[in-house]
Design a protein around this motif. Structure first.
Motif, short mmCIF file in Angstrom:
data_model
loop_
_atom_site.label_atom_id
_atom_site.label_comp_id
_atom_site.label_asym_id
_atom_site.label_seq_id
_atom_site.Cartn_x
_atom_site.Cartn_y
_atom_site.Cartn_z
N LEU A 217 -4.34 4.16 -12.18
CA LEU A 217 -5.60 4.74 -12.63
C LEU A 217 -5.61 6.25 -12.40
O LEU A 217 -6.01 7.02 -13.28
CB LEU A 217 -6.79 4.08 -11.92
N ILE A 218 -5.17 6.69 -11.24
CA ILE A 218 -5.10 8.12 -10.94
C ILE A 218 -4.14 8.81 -11.91
O ILE A 218 -4.42 9.90 -12.42
CB ILE A 218 -4.68 8.35 -9.48
N ILE B 94 -4.01 2.46 -0.76
CA ILE B 94 -3.95 2.69 -2.21
C ILE B 94 -2.93 1.73 -2.80
O ILE B 94 -1.75 1.79 -2.46
CB ILE B 94 -3.55 4.14 -2.52
N GLY B 95 -3.40 0.85 -3.67
CA GLY B 95 -2.51 -0.11 -4.31
C GLY B 95 -1.96 0.42 -5.62
O GLY B 95 -2.25 1.54 -6.04
N GLN C 192 -2.63 -0.52 -8.66
CA GLN C 192 -3.66 -0.33 -9.68
C GLN C 192 -4.34 1.03 -9.52
O GLN C 192 -4.59 1.72 -10.52
CB GLN C 192 -4.71 -1.44 -9.59
N GLU C 193 -4.62 1.43 -8.30
CA GLU C 193 -5.25 2.72 -8.07
C GLU C 193 -4.32 3.87 -8.45
O GLU C 193 -4.75 4.87 -9.01
CB GLU C 193 -5.70 2.86 -6.61
N VAL C 194 -3.04 3.71 -8.14
CA VAL C 194 -2.07 4.74 -8.49
C VAL C 194 -2.00 4.90 -10.00
O VAL C 194 -1.97 6.01 -10.53
CB VAL C 194 -0.68 4.42 -7.90
N THR D 161 0.84 -1.20 0.00
CA THR D 161 0.00 0.00 0.00
C THR D 161 0.87 1.24 0.00
O THR D 161 2.01 1.22 0.46
CB THR D 161 -0.93 0.03 1.22
#
Length: 68
Positions: free
Chosen positions: A16-17, A9-10, A12-14, A3
């Protein structure tokens, strides 16, 4: 996965952002935004250092007055 900043926040989320950021601002604006962000961080650090120096000088003056 690990995280980021203990916020859950993994990777994948980073990603995507980052993709959304790229789509919103475009590739040409991102360096300008990062340059401005860097200047802001540098200015903040300089301000904090100035305050620390003022506090240190104040402490020295107080010690000098007490010694007299």
């Amino acid at each position: 996965m690990t995280t980021l900043l203990l916020l859950g926040i993994g990777m994948q989320e980073v990603l995507l952002i980052g993709l959304i950021f790229l789509l919103l601002f475009g590739g040409k604006k991102i360096p300008e935004l990062m340059k401005g962000l860097g200047k802001g961080v540098k200015s903040f650090k300089d301000g904090v250092k100035g305050i620390e120096d003022d506090i240190e000088m104040s402490d020295k003056e107080n010690k000098d007055k007490k010694a007299q």
